[in-house]
Design a protein around this motif. Sequence first.
Motif, mmCIF file in Angstrom:
data_model
loop_
_atom_site.group_PDB
_atom_site.id
_atom_site.type_symbol
_atom_site.label_atom_id
_atom_site.label_comp_id
_atom_site.label_asym_id
_atom_site.label_seq_id
_atom_site.Cartn_x
_atom_site.Cartn_y
_atom_site.Cartn_z
ATOM 1 N N SER A 93 62.005 65.281 1.808
ATOM 2 C CA SER A 93 60.951 64.772 2.692
ATOM 3 C C SER A 93 61.455 63.693 3.635
ATOM 4 O O SER A 93 60.688 62.839 4.078
ATOM 5 N N ILE A 94 62.762 63.703 3.955
ATOM 6 C CA ILE A 94 63.341 62.676 4.818
ATOM 7 C C ILE A 94 62.864 62.894 6.253
ATOM 8 O O ILE A 94 63.053 63.976 6.823
ATOM 9 N N PRO A 95 62.250 61.903 6.893
ATOM 10 C CA PRO A 95 61.834 62.060 8.295
ATOM 11 C C PRO A 95 63.036 62.207 9.216
ATOM 12 O O PRO A 95 64.146 61.777 8.896
ATOM 13 N N ALA A 96 62.832 62.798 10.368
ATOM 14 C CA ALA A 96 63.913 62.972 11.335
ATOM 15 C C ALA A 96 64.385 61.618 11.844
ATOM 16 O O ALA A 96 63.595 60.690 12.018
ATOM 17 N N GLY A 97 65.675 61.512 12.093
ATOM 18 C CA GLY A 97 66.244 60.263 12.612
ATOM 19 C C GLY A 97 67.163 59.607 11.611
ATOM 20 O O GLY A 97 66.936 59.655 10.399
ATOM 21 N N ALA A 98 68.228 58.991 12.116
ATOM 22 C CA ALA A 98 69.220 58.349 11.258
ATOM 23 C C ALA A 98 68.641 57.073 10.654
ATOM 24 O O ALA A 98 68.236 56.166 11.379
ATOM 25 N N ARG A 99 68.630 56.999 9.350
ATOM 26 C CA ARG A 99 68.142 55.829 8.632
ATOM 27 C C ARG A 99 68.961 55.669 7.352
ATOM 28 O O ARG A 99 69.614 56.599 6.891
ATOM 29 N N THR A 100 68.887 54.483 6.756
ATOM 30 C CA THR A 100 69.505 54.236 5.459
ATOM 31 C C THR A 100 68.403 54.047 4.427
ATOM 32 O O THR A 100 67.475 53.250 4.629
ATOM 33 N N TYR A 101 68.509 54.765 3.310
ATOM 34 C CA TYR A 101 67.487 54.741 2.270
ATOM 35 C C TYR A 101 68.081 54.231 0.962
ATOM 36 O O TYR A 101 69.267 54.432 0.677
ATOM 37 N N THR A 102 67.235 53.571 0.192
ATOM 38 C CA THR A 102 67.580 53.183 -1.171
ATOM 39 C C THR A 102 66.508 53.742 -2.097
ATOM 40 O O THR A 102 65.310 53.694 -1.780
ATOM 41 N N TYR A 103 66.947 54.283 -3.216
ATOM 42 C CA TYR A 103 66.030 54.863 -4.199
ATOM 43 C C TYR A 103 66.022 54.002 -5.455
ATOM 44 O O TYR A 103 66.940 53.207 -5.699
ATOM 45 N N ARG A 104 64.964 54.170 -6.231
ATOM 46 C CA ARG A 104 64.967 53.579 -7.560
ATOM 47 C C ARG A 104 64.323 54.560 -8.532
ATOM 48 O O ARG A 104 63.432 55.342 -8.161
ATOM 49 N N VAL A 105 64.811 54.503 -9.768
ATOM 50 C CA VAL A 105 64.393 55.446 -10.804
ATOM 51 C C VAL A 105 64.051 54.656 -12.061
ATOM 52 O O VAL A 105 64.714 53.660 -12.378
ATOM 53 N N ARG A 106 63.022 55.112 -12.768
ATOM 54 C CA ARG A 106 62.746 54.543 -14.083
ATOM 55 C C ARG A 106 62.323 55.650 -15.036
ATOM 56 O O ARG A 106 61.816 56.700 -14.622
ATOM 57 N N ALA A 107 62.570 55.401 -16.295
ATOM 58 C CA ALA A 107 62.181 56.340 -17.344
ATOM 59 C C ALA A 107 60.766 56.031 -17.812
ATOM 60 O O ALA A 107 60.366 54.864 -17.900
ATOM 61 N N VAL A 108 60.005 57.082 -18.110
ATOM 62 C CA VAL A 108 58.623 56.939 -18.571
ATOM 63 C C VAL A 108 58.411 57.902 -19.746
ATOM 64 O O VAL A 108 58.871 59.051 -19.715
ATOM 65 N N SER A 109 57.717 57.407 -20.784
ATOM 66 C CA SER A 109 57.324 58.264 -21.908
ATOM 67 C C SER A 109 55.958 57.823 -22.383
ATOM 68 O O SER A 109 55.360 56.875 -21.839
ATOM 69 N N ALA A 110 55.463 58.488 -23.393
ATOM 70 C CA ALA A 110 54.136 58.152 -23.916
ATOM 71 C C ALA A 110 54.090 56.733 -24.464
ATOM 72 O O ALA A 110 53.025 56.105 -24.500
ATOM 73 N N SER A 111 55.237 56.195 -24.836
ATOM 74 C CA SER A 111 55.250 54.860 -25.439
ATOM 75 C C SER A 111 55.470 53.741 -24.437
ATOM 76 O O SER A 111 55.414 52.573 -24.803
ATOM 77 N N GLY A 112 55.738 54.079 -23.167
ATOM 78 C CA GLY A 112 55.959 53.012 -22.194
ATOM 79 C C GLY A 112 56.891 53.431 -21.079
ATOM 80 O O GLY A 112 56.993 54.624 -20.745
ATOM 81 N N GLN A 113 57.604 52.462 -20.526
ATOM 82 C CA GLN A 113 58.458 52.729 -19.369
ATOM 83 C C GLN A 113 59.651 51.792 -19.403
ATOM 84 O O GLN A 113 59.652 50.776 -20.093
ATOM 85 N N SER A 114 60.661 52.130 -18.577
ATOM 86 C CA SER A 114 61.836 51.271 -18.460
ATOM 87 C C SER A 114 61.730 50.440 -17.191
ATOM 88 O O SER A 114 60.810 50.615 -16.376
ATOM 89 N N ALA A 115 62.660 49.552 -17.022
ATOM 90 C CA ALA A 115 62.779 48.846 -15.747
ATOM 91 C C ALA A 115 63.317 49.795 -14.684
ATOM 92 O O ALA A 115 63.985 50.789 -14.977
ATOM 93 N N TRP A 116 63.016 49.489 -13.421
ATOM 94 C CA TRP A 116 63.547 50.276 -12.316
ATOM 95 C C TRP A 116 65.047 50.025 -12.179
ATOM 96 O O TRP A 116 65.525 48.910 -12.383
#
Length: 768
Positions: A93-116
């Motif tokens: 889903s990257i829009p047209a045009g040169a840009r720099t992106y940073t992503y973040r990911v976290r884990a999620v389960s029924a018992s909670g979540q992790s830090a990003w």
Amino acid sequence: MHIRSVKFGGLAVLLALMATGCPQFTPQPPVTLESPRNIMAYALSPNQVRLVWQPADTATASTRYEVERTVAGEARFQNVNAGVSATSFEDGSIPAGARTYTYRVRAVSASGQSAWVESNPVPVPAPCASDAAAASQIGCFGPVRTNWPLVNTFSALLPNGKVIGWYASDDDGKYRERTDVHNTSPRTNPAPGDEDGSFITIWNPANDTFQDASFGNRKSMGVTGESRGTDLFCAGYVVLSDGSFFTAGGGVGLEWGSIRTNIYDPRTNTWTKGPDTRAPDMWRDRWYPTLTRLPDGRILITGGTAQPDPGFVDGSPSTPDNPCRTPSGVCPPGLERGVPGGLSVGIGTQNANQTAHNNAFEIYDPLSGTLSMLNSNASAIASFEHYYPWWHIAPNGLAFLSGAGKQKAFLDIAQDRWSELWESTSYGIPNDAHRVYGSSVMYQPGRVLVIGGGYAWFDFPNNRVGASNNWNNGHTTIHMTLSNSSSTPPTMIQGPQMQFRRTHPNATLLADGRVFVNGGQQDGGESPPQPLDRNLWHNTVNPGTVWNPDLAVFTSEIWTPGGNGGTFTLGPRAQRPRMYHSVAMLLPDATVLTVGGGGCGLCAGNFETGSDQLLYGSAFGRPDLINQKNHEIYYPAYLFGSSGSLAPRPIITGFSNTAASPDDYLTLTYNSQFNITWNHPDPARSIGKVTFVALGTPTHAFNQNQRFLTLDIAQRNGLSLTVRAPYDGQYNSPTPGGARNIAPPGFYMLFLVDDRGVPSVARILRIQ
């Protein structure tokens, strides 16, 4: 990439905030999972980024992962996937045009979540707009972006990765043709009327946005009563070791320079306007000077034209109005009218345009904020070209003059003396006089490539154009290898010819050490005798102030180092003319910014040529065709795989064992070793070399202080490298003390280049 994995204890955070008296607190869900590890992001195409990571040791079959994305310069992350069970994700889903992106990911389960956990910043290119089918062989140009607020004629890459650019006090130079400067004093009346200051912009290549950095310019700033500042048109400039940006000289009207120096701080977006204790006035004004970083951290200021002073006398004492600042306290011989056997003009003479030559060599000390003057000066060199003279620091620590004239020489600043003079025409190089608006590149310490150039003038009384060696010089090159002895001439050979004759080109060192040559105009005289008839203008050189896009060279060329002066291959074709007043520079993502061109003022004619349609060709009266307020990005071939898709790139994940630094800049010291951790989307790849490229400061076909070197890899240990900083003896430099010669103190881009020649995104470091 700096991976952050921070665990928060809800009660501990609440107690800490209560202790600080914070009036509000919004509870966050507790962190109960460990975070995913080793996240990598890399572009697959102009609209697709792939992320991969490793699960935490505590992950279970029910664990899913949330992914968010942000654009450089924005604080907020936006969700791009609410949950995936795999340890990878493709964002289409990257829009047209040169840009720099940073992503973040976290884990999620029924018992909670992790830090990003954040990914590495990933630059996503725009699609190829030219030569897409051949991108893996020659690279391509991206689309034209028409969003620049001015004709970007003067530019530099700053330590924060942004680009400073300007024209003058307006966007394209209209005012300059209505300015009479002949009754001004450079010290008490630095510019006529309100036509002063500078219209300056800061471009962020990571998100294609602009920030105003104008100063002393009432029109552009809209501030009533704003105090005057220097018009930085045709100033010299350099990035200092503390990260600030130093300028010397500028313009007053169309003919004379400025005596001012000024300092810009990128961290605060503020200017220190000269005269100031850190930004003193020079001896005389300079228009088109070169600023050269020296091995001891000082700045050599040379060249430029100035206001004539017929009353000046060599040997006059240094005073506040005549600050020669030599050790003896008197002005050295040669500043007034040159010297016998050398340059025959100086501040006491003038040419047909009522300008003088500033023969003085001054040195700025950033630590003390002071200027001093050498006894040595330009008058010793009969062919010294004052328009941005070409200087390089050699491995022996001396400043080497490579042009644009035919005489080459070392300047020993410590001893304040010139070496012997060597005329290239006496060493088998024909037609090497007047390579004005060609270029010179030290592509590795001690090795110099001179490219193209030519010279022309308009003979008003006879209504004719004069030209000098253009047809012969325009596509020729010279390859020079410098000696460590100041008394030994460099080896000089005729290098390979370019396909196109060029004046006003740009020559840019790439991340792998090759040179990208773009733009300019294919010109040069017809067969002698000269001067040429005015009707043959389309076959000759344009003086700098005339801009005819019918003569533009759109096809680029790429020079690869090698035996017999290396080789040129044709590159992709640009979509806009990049001629006079254009610049090009390497960016930290290993692409090349090509921008600007034009700035001819009223555009239907100008100060020198009146309203002559012949001199502007099909663009006569068309400012929209002449003033290039736009840019194109060149994407080199090393960014593409054999199929034309984007190549996976090595990723710098961290540094250690670097020097202590009083500010935020990552710093190296000479003769040290430091560690780099890295990763790669393709686990079969390794690192082939580590390259070190100085920040670009180009204008008028010459990139001041541009240089490239390869750093030695001392040890490899999995995804960690031990690398040697520039060291004494490297590149045949002296021991001790040679490290500063091959890499003068300042800022550089460090690239990791993998075993298939693909570079990482650079990390900007300082060495001091």
